[in-house]
Structure formats: structure tokens, C-alpha cells
Design an enzyme around this catalytic site. Structure first.
Site, mmCIF file in Angstrom:
data_model
loop_
_atom_site.group_PDB
_atom_site.id
_atom_site.type_symbol
_atom_site.label_atom_id
_atom_site.label_comp_id
_atom_site.label_asym_id
_atom_site.label_seq_id
_atom_site.Cartn_x
_atom_site.Cartn_y
_atom_site.Cartn_z
ATOM 1 N N LYS A 73 -112.716 90.108 -21.101
ATOM 2 C CA LYS A 73 -113.886 90.481 -20.018
ATOM 3 C C LYS A 73 -114.222 91.833 -20.072
ATOM 4 C CE LYS A 73 -110.678 89.780 -16.691
ATOM 5 N NZ LYS A 73 -109.492 89.517 -17.574
ATOM 6 N N ARG A 124 -109.983 87.845 -8.241
ATOM 7 C CA ARG A 124 -108.696 87.440 -8.736
ATOM 8 C C ARG A 124 -107.937 86.320 -7.781
ATOM 9 N NH1 ARG A 124 -108.243 91.677 -12.529
ATOM 10 N NH2 ARG A 124 -106.908 91.088 -14.052
ATOM 11 N N ARG A 182 -102.915 95.819 -27.984
ATOM 12 C CA ARG A 182 -103.272 96.667 -26.666
ATOM 13 C C ARG A 182 -102.275 97.616 -26.364
ATOM 14 N NH1 ARG A 182 -106.876 95.282 -21.844
ATOM 15 N NH2 ARG A 182 -105.089 94.509 -21.184
ATOM 16 N N ARG A 202 -100.227 100.758 -22.333
ATOM 17 C CA ARG A 202 -100.529 100.353 -21.113
ATOM 18 C C ARG A 202 -99.212 99.412 -20.549
ATOM 19 N NH1 ARG A 202 -106.177 97.274 -19.488
ATOM 20 N NH2 ARG A 202 -104.895 96.076 -18.227
ATOM 21 N N ARG A 260 -98.131 88.338 -15.526
ATOM 22 C CA ARG A 260 -99.451 88.423 -15.327
ATOM 23 C C ARG A 260 -100.232 87.069 -15.596
ATOM 24 N NH1 ARG A 260 -101.632 93.104 -18.913
ATOM 25 N NH2 ARG A 260 -103.804 92.586 -17.925
HETATM 26 P P1 B4P Z 1 -110.002 92.475 -22.251
HETATM 27 O O1 B4P Z 1 -109.556 91.098 -21.964
HETATM 28 O O2 B4P Z 1 -111.149 93.215 -22.346
HETATM 29 O O3 B4P Z 1 -109.037 93.134 -21.296
HETATM 30 P P2 B4P Z 1 -109.287 93.674 -19.626
HETATM 31 O O4 B4P Z 1 -110.484 93.313 -19.389
HETATM 32 O O5 B4P Z 1 -108.832 94.891 -19.547
HETATM 33 O O6 B4P Z 1 -108.456 92.684 -18.540
HETATM 34 P P3 B4P Z 1 -107.129 92.710 -18.179
HETATM 35 O O7 B4P Z 1 -107.259 91.229 -17.250
HETATM 36 O O8 B4P Z 1 -106.093 92.670 -19.212
HETATM 37 O O9 B4P Z 1 -106.960 93.688 -17.087
HETATM 38 P P4 B4P Z 1 -107.587 94.382 -15.732
HETATM 39 O O10 B4P Z 1 -107.863 95.819 -16.205
HETATM 40 O O11 B4P Z 1 -108.903 93.520 -15.321
HETATM 41 O O12 B4P Z 1 -109.064 93.111 -23.702
HETATM 42 C C1 B4P Z 1 -107.729 92.657 -24.013
HETATM 43 C C2 B4P Z 1 -107.608 93.066 -25.477
HETATM 44 O O13 B4P Z 1 -108.118 92.104 -26.275
HETATM 45 C C3 B4P Z 1 -108.173 94.310 -26.120
HETATM 46 O O14 B4P Z 1 -107.305 95.217 -26.777
HETATM 47 C C4 B4P Z 1 -109.422 93.951 -26.652
HETATM 48 O O15 B4P Z 1 -109.741 94.757 -27.837
HETATM 49 C C5 B4P Z 1 -109.317 92.667 -27.170
HETATM 50 N N1 B4P Z 1 -110.030 91.840 -27.492
HETATM 51 C C6 B4P Z 1 -111.264 91.422 -26.729
HETATM 52 N N2 B4P Z 1 -111.947 90.646 -27.208
HETATM 53 C C7 B4P Z 1 -111.250 90.514 -28.463
HETATM 54 C C8 B4P Z 1 -111.677 89.484 -29.549
HETATM 55 N N3 B4P Z 1 -112.870 88.595 -29.460
HETATM 56 N N4 B4P Z 1 -111.030 89.290 -30.566
HETATM 57 C C9 B4P Z 1 -109.974 89.998 -30.780
HETATM 58 N N5 B4P Z 1 -109.632 90.778 -29.928
HETATM 59 C C10 B4P Z 1 -110.324 90.979 -28.596
HETATM 60 O O16 B4P Z 1 -106.642 94.422 -14.926
HETATM 61 C C11 B4P Z 1 -105.250 95.192 -14.899
HETATM 62 C C12 B4P Z 1 -104.523 94.999 -13.558
HETATM 63 O O17 B4P Z 1 -105.168 95.742 -12.501
HETATM 64 C C13 B4P Z 1 -104.141 93.472 -12.838
HETATM 65 O O18 B4P Z 1 -103.129 92.979 -13.626
HETATM 66 C C14 B4P Z 1 -103.731 93.900 -11.428
HETATM 67 O O19 B4P Z 1 -102.750 94.274 -11.373
HETATM 68 C C15 B4P Z 1 -104.853 94.867 -11.062
HETATM 69 N N6 B4P Z 1 -105.974 94.404 -10.641
HETATM 70 C C16 B4P Z 1 -107.369 94.414 -11.179
HETATM 71 N N7 B4P Z 1 -108.104 93.846 -10.549
HETATM 72 C C17 B4P Z 1 -107.645 93.371 -9.516
HETATM 73 C C18 B4P Z 1 -107.934 92.582 -8.116
HETATM 74 N N8 B4P Z 1 -109.200 92.231 -7.879
HETATM 75 N N9 B4P Z 1 -107.251 92.028 -7.358
HETATM 76 C C19 B4P Z 1 -105.806 92.529 -7.376
HETATM 77 N N10 B4P Z 1 -105.284 93.341 -8.496
HETATM 78 C C20 B4P Z 1 -106.169 93.647 -9.423
#
Ligand code: B4P
Length: 192
Positions: A13, A88, A127, A133, A144
């Protein structure tokens, strides 16, 4: 265009939203980034959120709702936004709808990025090494994923029921996934 990006942790995402910003010129609103920035600044909210995030739990809905309402009240969202990480759970989805309906700017499309569990574990392990992280460690990723299936997956059906959902395959290179997203958005003509 008001876009909601859905998908499991590690589905891409944040990665896709960052690329979409370049191509579509709309702000990217990531609740994960907002929370991590608040934690880095050491605000009361940020420090509270950090301990929750580090355990892989969801930050309480009232905190998230205030945070997103403040962000969506800024001028830069007038022509749309890419929302990543919110909603979420079902309560957040309903709260977002109410918020946006009040200003007459409902969600146009929800894009679910589908990636298999093995791929997700591999990506988050990568990552964890690169970004250090705490919530990407193996045991926390398990929590998660459990929370994702219990709380976040119903949001997919919620948007499907409203006729706003589209699925995109998240396997393959980041460029391939981006092209699939742009294609479902019918914005190829805007691509340079
Ligand atoms: P991404 O999938 O881009 O990770 P993200 O957006 O950071 O999502 P995530 O769900 O992990 O965390 P968030 O910050 O939203 O990438 C992951 C990895 O994959 C990267 O290393 C990337 O390089 C790699 N990658 C991506 N695409 C690829 C491809 N095509 N091929 C190979 N590799 C690839 O949330 C973090 C925390 O915040 C949550 O757990 C929660 O505690 C809190 N939080 C956030 N929003 C919340 C909400 N609305 N309500 C409650 N808590 C919340």
C-alpha cells in the site's frame, strides 16, 4: 478522485501510494506514517501509539478518527487523496464515510491489493532488516496478520457491498503493480 488503498501489512500500500502520488498528483495520507512521525516527535499521542504499534495492535479508533479528520480538513485534499492504512476496521470505515459525506466528498474507489501470505512474510522480513521497524519482527508480524484477518478483512466486504471495491494483484514488480492500479483507475491517459 478519492481513493482508499486496502491490503494486508506488506501488501504494498505505502509503496504504491508513493508512486501514485507522482503519477496522479494527489496527496498520500498514510496513517502509519502519521503515527510514526508523531512518535518521532515524541508527542503524547505519538508515544502512546508507538507502544501499541510495536505490539502489532491497532491504535484506538477515537485517536485515529481525530487524526484523519484533522488531516482531511486541510486544503490539499480538495481535489482528492490516496488514503493508505485507514480504515482498518468496520467502525473506522463507517466513521470515514460519515466524515466524507458531511463534506460531500465520498470515497470513489477502494483498491484491495492482493498478495499471498508467503510473499508478505518475505517482504516484511526484508523491511525488518532494512528499516529496523519493531513491528516487522517475525512474532509481531504474526499478530498483525491475525488482526488483519479479524478486523480489517471485513472492510473489504464493506466496500464491495457499496459497489466501490476493485481487486488488484500485488505480486510482481512494483512497476507492474502500479500499472495494474492505474489501469483500474482508467488514468492511463494521464500517464506521461
Ligand atoms: P508496504 O506494504 O508498502 O507497507 P506499509 O504500507 O508500510 O503497510 P503496513 O500495513 O506494513 O504498515 P502501516 O504503516 O500502514 O511495504 C512493505 C514492504 O514490502 C516494503 O519493504 C516494500 O519495499 C516491499 N514491497 C512492496 N511492494 C513490493 C513488490 N511489488 N515487490 C517486492 N517488495 C515489495 O501500519 C503500521 C501500524 O500502524 C499498524 O500495524 C497499526 O499498529 C498502526 N495503524 C496504522 N493505521 C491504523 C489505523 N487506521 N487504525 C489503527 N492503527 C493503525
Amino acid at each position: 478522485m478519492r481513493i482508499v488503498l486496502l491490503g494486508a501489512p506488506g501488501s504494498g500500500k505505502g509503496t504504491q501510494a508513493a508512486l501514485m502520488v507522482e503519477r496522479l498528483g494527489m496527496p498520500h495520507i498514510s496513517t502509519g506514517v502519521l503515527l510514526r512521525n508523531a512518535a518521532k516527535r515524541g508527542t503524547e499521542l505519538g508515544l502512546k501509539a508507538k507502544s501499541i504499534i510495536d505490539q502489532g495492535e491497532l491504535v484506538p479508533d477515537d485517536i485515529m478518527s481525530d487524526m484523519i479528520e484533522e488531516r482531511l480538513s486541510r486544503d490539499d485534499v480538495a481535489n482528492g487523496f490516496i488514503l493508505d492504512g485507514y480504515p482498518r476496521n468496520l467502525a473506522q470505515a463507517k466513521s470515514l464515510d460519515e466524515m466524507l459525506e458531511r463534506v460531500g466528498q465520498p470515497v470513489d474507489v477502494a483498491i484491495q491489493i492482493d498478495v499471498g501470505p508467503e510473499q508478505i512474510i518475505k517482504r516484511l522480513a526484508g523491511r525488518a532488516e532494512q528499516e529496523n521497524r519493531a513491528d516487522d519482527s517475525e512474532d509481531i508480524v504474526g499478530n498483525r496478520m491475525r488482526i488483519y484477518h479479524e478486523k480489517t478483512a471485513p472492510v473489504i466486504d464493506y466496500y464491495a457491498g457499496r459497489g466501490l471495491l476493485t481487486h488488484v494483484l500485488g505480486d510482481g514488480s512494483v512497476e507492474d503493480v502500479l500499472e495494474r492500479i492505474l489501469s483500474v483507475l482508467n488514468v492511463d491517459s494521464l500517464v506521461s
